[in-house]
Structure formats: structure tokens, C-alpha cells
Design an enzyme around this catalytic site. Structure first.
Site, PDB file in Angstrom:
ATOM      1  N   ASP A  79      64.174  26.693  73.964  1.00  0.00           N
ATOM      2  CA  ASP A  79      64.648  27.901  74.317  1.00  0.00           C
ATOM      3  C   ASP A  79      64.544  28.229  75.815  1.00  0.00           C
ATOM      4  O   ASP A  79      63.873  27.665  76.589  1.00  0.00           O
ATOM      5  CB  ASP A  79      63.933  29.084  73.581  1.00  0.00           C
ATOM      6  CG  ASP A  79      64.616  30.283  73.503  1.00  0.00           C
ATOM      7  OD1 ASP A  79      65.932  30.604  73.969  1.00  0.00           O
ATOM      8  OD2 ASP A  79      64.191  31.339  72.787  1.00  0.00           O
ATOM      9  N   HIS A  81      64.624  31.921  78.717  1.00  0.00           N
ATOM     10  CA  HIS A  81      64.701  33.410  78.889  1.00  0.00           C
ATOM     11  C   HIS A  81      65.006  33.725  80.463  1.00  0.00           C
ATOM     12  O   HIS A  81      64.382  33.101  81.031  1.00  0.00           O
ATOM     13  CB  HIS A  81      63.505  33.943  78.300  1.00  0.00           C
ATOM     14  CG  HIS A  81      63.426  35.350  78.195  1.00  0.00           C
ATOM     15  ND1 HIS A  81      63.948  35.979  77.047  1.00  0.00           N
ATOM     16  CD2 HIS A  81      62.943  36.614  79.129  1.00  0.00           C
ATOM     17  CE1 HIS A  81      63.913  37.401  77.290  1.00  0.00           C
ATOM     18  NE2 HIS A  81      63.322  37.629  78.527  1.00  0.00           N
ATOM     19  N   SER A  82      65.737  34.937  80.322  1.00  0.00           N
ATOM     20  CA  SER A  82      65.749  35.401  81.707  1.00  0.00           C
ATOM     21  C   SER A  82      65.143  36.690  81.844  1.00  0.00           C
ATOM     22  O   SER A  82      64.863  37.620  80.791  1.00  0.00           O
ATOM     23  CB  SER A  82      67.318  35.743  82.035  1.00  0.00           C
ATOM     24  OG  SER A  82      67.457  36.433  83.148  1.00  0.00           O
ATOM     25  N   THR A 119      71.317  40.664  75.713  1.00  0.00           N
ATOM     26  CA  THR A 119      72.110  39.601  75.110  1.00  0.00           C
ATOM     27  C   THR A 119      72.532  40.031  73.654  1.00  0.00           C
ATOM     28  O   THR A 119      73.737  39.657  73.401  1.00  0.00           O
ATOM     29  CB  THR A 119      71.300  38.335  74.775  1.00  0.00           C
ATOM     30  OG1 THR A 119      71.000  37.849  76.134  1.00  0.00           O
ATOM     31  CG2 THR A 119      71.965  37.257  74.165  1.00  0.00           C
ATOM     32  N   ARG A 167      58.874  51.024  76.869  1.00  0.00           N
ATOM     33  CA  ARG A 167      58.936  50.844  78.056  1.00  0.00           C
ATOM     34  C   ARG A 167      60.232  51.251  78.783  1.00  0.00           C
ATOM     35  O   ARG A 167      60.555  51.743  80.102  1.00  0.00           O
ATOM     36  CB  ARG A 167      58.814  49.277  78.392  1.00  0.00           C
ATOM     37  CG  ARG A 167      57.267  48.825  78.181  1.00  0.00           C
ATOM     38  CD  ARG A 167      57.302  47.311  78.195  1.00  0.00           C
ATOM     39  NE  ARG A 167      57.854  46.620  79.338  1.00  0.00           N
ATOM     40  CZ  ARG A 167      58.710  45.546  79.296  1.00  0.00           C
ATOM     41  NH1 ARG A 167      58.665  44.703  78.317  1.00  0.00           N
ATOM     42  NH2 ARG A 167      59.090  45.090  80.480  1.00  0.00           N
ATOM     43  N   SER A 182      55.817  40.564  77.181  1.00  0.00           N
ATOM     44  CA  SER A 182      56.927  40.591  76.150  1.00  0.00           C
ATOM     45  C   SER A 182      57.719  39.599  75.818  1.00  0.00           C
ATOM     46  O   SER A 182      58.120  39.114  74.788  1.00  0.00           O
ATOM     47  CB  SER A 182      57.684  42.056  76.876  1.00  0.00           C
ATOM     48  OG  SER A 182      58.814  42.212  76.208  1.00  0.00           O
ATOM     49  N   LYS A 187      58.836  34.469  72.585  1.00  0.00           N
ATOM     50  CA  LYS A 187      59.361  33.133  72.584  1.00  0.00           C
ATOM     51  C   LYS A 187      58.119  32.280  71.875  1.00  0.00           C
ATOM     52  O   LYS A 187      58.524  31.405  71.215  1.00  0.00           O
ATOM     53  CB  LYS A 187      59.482  32.658  74.005  1.00  0.00           C
ATOM     54  CG  LYS A 187      60.485  33.569  74.663  1.00  0.00           C
ATOM     55  CD  LYS A 187      61.872  33.228  74.121  1.00  0.00           C
ATOM     56  CE  LYS A 187      62.820  33.833  74.780  1.00  0.00           C
ATOM     57  NZ  LYS A 187      64.257  33.725  74.049  1.00  0.00           N
TER      58      LYS A 187
END
Length: 430
Positions: A79, A81-82, A119, A167, A182, A187
Site C-alpha cells: 500500500d 499513503h500520501s 481519495t 481534527r 492516523s 495502514k
């Protein structure tokens, strides 16, 4: 344990111990911690921070607040993640491209946060697409298609699902510790064999400086590795939007243009770089060539279409995507008031412009308009003639377009001298 005592510890600049952080994460998950207490906790962490041990403990506690998946598949489970940027729709290209390369991608993603797009919000612009699946459905799509992009279910890191929303509306998004916990809680709960992180740096990112981006990348990599998940990170440029469009349906259009071979550029380039870094973790050194081939020969587009259909979308979406995506009723060009070279772009301001148009949330209950946003945004270094378009506004109403026009003009700086954009990939953190 008592929420008030934990919040008081944070207020005093001290990190609560692992048991206290675990108790608070469980309280977020089961509701025994109130929204007010969750907001105060987030503010305490945002202002005073956690130490390395506390950050790892809170991340693990958030992960363990729900179900942790385990996979029995015939290839690695990977995977990406950004950390969030504007015009960043890499996930929608990378997941099917990786699946086309023979690995599995169970991507648990989020919604818009602050000035950055989400996303899941982008996928929601596709008619019928369901980002919420049961675990059995999720496993079926991943096993059959090779990829699925979903929201975290109630069973996956429920503590994060609650804190994530709080948040967004309490101005506590920009915290290294909360971002780390987070991202990784979701993930790591997905049971990954490898993870790559895209840590954004620049005007459109949460981390404006390279030093801050490096600190976040190192925190993410070290915390993930402490849990046993092979992880690397790329620090990438967000001094301007990654794609020339910002907004949910508009970014899906950019994705489809890449997948169907109609465009290349920064979006495609970064997708390949991130995917290559991820495949390298599995011992595949030819990842760039494999990913480029999957995009060029249409295999990645086929995977995307299979995923869309398997998750409730149109069966012929890839063949006729223009017909299925919504279009805003007001479309207006923003023209340059003078000639010059694009010297700087305030990406955060452009992201907030999209939010003000209705393409994001100002409060948690806001309904997102998938059609609005900005397209055809110029790039740093472009030479612009007076009267030439700087961007195109897609709005629901004329008054919104008026406000957006002024915001776009203020966000794009024109100068007299030639300018070069920073390199797309600035640093690798392993």
C-alpha cells in the site's frame, strides 16, 4: 484512568505513559471519551507533542482499537499513503497499476482533510461507487481484482476514524504525532507486507519546509518499522498542485487521462516513482518499467474499471468516463492581468478555494459537491501572456465563481524572470 488527567498531562508538556494512551484510544473507539475531550487531547498533542515512545504507543493503540487484518494471498500485500496535497490523485492510478503488476493493494483511504482533497471523496464522484464495504466484500474485491480503495470500516482503527473527523474541525490537522498515528493505525491494521509514504513538502502541503517533511517522514518510517512493516518514504514537491485540476470529479478526469494514455506529466511520474519504491521492497528492481508498461498498454486502466464495477460503479466507466462524471453549471476562465512567468503558487490557498466552492468540508456535516473545483491550473515556470487563462473555475453559482476568481488571482504570482520548479522527488527516507 481519567480523560481529564491525561489531557492535563499533555497540557503540562509531558507525554502520558503507554497505558494511558492505550486507554484514551480505546475511549475514542467505544465512546467513553467525549468529543470535547477528544478535541482537547488533539489540541494538547498538537501544541506540546508526544515523545518517540509515546508516538509509537499511541499509534499501536489506535491500530489495536479495532480489527487487524491478515491475508492469505499468493503475492505481497502492499500500500501507499500520501500526507496530503492539492491535486494529488496518485492513489487512483497507483492501486490498479500495482495490481496489474501482480501484487495486492487493500487501500484504506480517507476523506478530505483541511485544504487537501480526499481519495474517497474523489471516488464518490463516480455514480454508484461504494467506498464502504464489509470485510468479506473487501477481501473478495482485493482477491479478484487485485486492488480495492475503501474507507476504514467501523472495525478498522475506530479510534482514528473518530479522531480524524475531530481534527478536521478543531484546527489540529498539522501535528506530526497525530498525522503519524492516523496514517499508520489504518495502514498497519490492513496487514501489509510493505508500505511507501509520500510525504509532501511545500505551499500545498501540511509540511511547508523540507526539514518538517523530513521529520515527519522519519517518524512515519521509524514507527512503522517498529511494528514490523517494511516501510520507506519519498519527500515530494508540493510547491504547486500535482495535477492541473483540483476537485473531486475533475481529479478523476485527470486520473482517466493518465490511465487512457491521453496525458503524462508530474502526476504519472510520481505514481511510477512511488510504485517503484514499493515494488523494490519485495525485491523487484524493474518496478518503473513494469508500472510504465501497465499504464501504457492499458492494463492498469482495465484494473481500474474492474475495481469500479466490483464496487458498484458503471460497468463501462473506463470506456465512457466523460459521460458518467458530473459537470458544474458555471465554468469560467481566470485570465492573467499582465504578462509574466509563473513564479509561485499558493497551493493551500487554491485548496481552500475548492473547499469554499463546495468541493470540501468546512464543518464535518458539510455535503461535498463533486463537480466543483479548478482545472487547467498553470504550472511554475510557465510563460503567460496578458489575458491568457491561469485556471478554469467550476462552480455551482456565479457568486461562488466571483469569489474563487479573486482567490485564484491572489494565489498565483507572476514575475519577470525565468523560474524552474523544484524537483518532484526531493529525498528518499529509508
Amino acid at each position: 484512568m481519567d480523560a481529564r488527567a491525561i489531557i492535563a498531562t499533555l497540557r503540562q508538556g509531558r507525554t502520558p505513559d503507554a497505558d494511558a494512551l492505550g486507554w484514551f484510544a480505546q475511549g475514542l473507539a467505544d465512546g467513553s471519551v467525549s468529543d470535547a475531550q477528544a478535541g482537547a487531547f488533539a489540541m494538547g498533542v498538537c501544541v506540546n507533542g508526544l515523545d518517540d515512545t509515546g508516538r509509537a504507543a499511541f499509534t499501536a493503540a489506535m491500530r489495536d482499537s479495532g480489527k487487524v487484518l491478515h491475508w492469505d494471498l499468493d503475492a505481497p500485500v502492499l500500500d501507499k499513503h500520501s500526507t496530503g496535497g492539492v491535486g494529488d490523485c496518485v492513489s487512483l492510478i497507483l492501486a490498479p497499476a500495482l495490481a496489474a503488476c501482480g501484487v495486492y493493494v487493500p487501500m484504506i483511504s480517507g476523506r478530505g482533510l483541511g485544504h487537501t482533497g480526499g481519495t474517497l471523496d474523489k471516488l464518490d464522484s463516480i455514480p454508484g461507487f461504494r467506498t464502504t464495504l464489509t470485510e468479506d466484500q473487501f477481501r473478495h474485491v482485493v482477491g479478484q481484482v487485485g486492488c480495492a480503495i475503501v474507507s476504514a470500516s467501523a472495525d478498522i482503527a475506530p479510534a482514528d476514524k473518530r479522531l480524524y473527523a475531530i481534527r478536521d474541525v478543531t484546527a489540529t490537522v498539522e501535528s506530526l504525532d497525530l498525522i503519524t498515528a492516523s496514517i499508520l493505525s489504518k495502514k498497519l491494521a490492513a496487514g501489509l507486507d510493505g508500505l511507501v509514504l509520500d510525504v509532501k513538502c511545500g505551499s500545498g502541503a501540511f509540511m511547508k519546509s523540507q526539514d518538517d517533511a523530513r521529520a515527519l517522514a522519519q517518524a512515519l518510517v521509524e514507527t512503522a518499522k517498529a511494528t514490523g512493516c517494511p516501510t520507506s518514504a519519498l519527500i515530494t514537491d508540493m510547491s504547486q498542485p500535482l495535477a492541473p485540476s483540483l476537485g473531486n470529479a475533475l481529479e478523476v478526469i485527470e486520473v482517466m487521462r493518465v490511465l487512457t494514455g491521453h496525458t503524462t506529466g508530474r502526476l504519472a511520474e510520481l505514481t511510477i516513482e512511488l510504485g517503484a519504491a514499493l515494488l523494490q521492497q519485495t525485491g523487484i528492481d524493474a518496478g518503473r518499467d513494469m508500472l510504465r508498461a501497465a499504464i501504457t498498454d492499458g492494463t492498469a486502466a482495465e484494473k481500474f474499471g474492474e475495481m469500479v464495477y466490483a464496487m458498484g460503479g458503471p460497468v463501462h466507466f473506463v470506456e465512457d468516463w466523460v459521460r458518467f462524471l458530473p459537470e458544474a453549471p458555471v465554468i469560467r476562465e481566470v485570465t492573467a492581468p499582465m504578462a509574466g512567468t509563473v513564479a509561485a503558487i499558493d497551493g493551500e490557498a487554491l485548496g481552500l478555494t475548492v473547499v469554499a466552492l463546495g468541493g470540501g468540508r468546512q464543518v464535518e456535516s458539510d455535503v461535498v459537491d463533486p463537480a466543483v473545483g479548478l482545472s487547467d491550473v498553470v504550472s511554475i515556470g510557465d510563460r503567460i501572456a496578458k489575458g491568457q487563462p491561469l485556471a478554469r473555475i467550476h462552480a455551482a453559482r456565479e457568486a461562488q465563481a466571483d469569489a474563487a476568481e479573486q482567490a485564484v488571482l491572489a494565489a498565483i504570482t507572476l514575475g519577470d524572470r525565468p523560474v524552474s520548479a523544484p524537483p518532484l522527488v526531493q529525498e528518499h527516507v529509508t
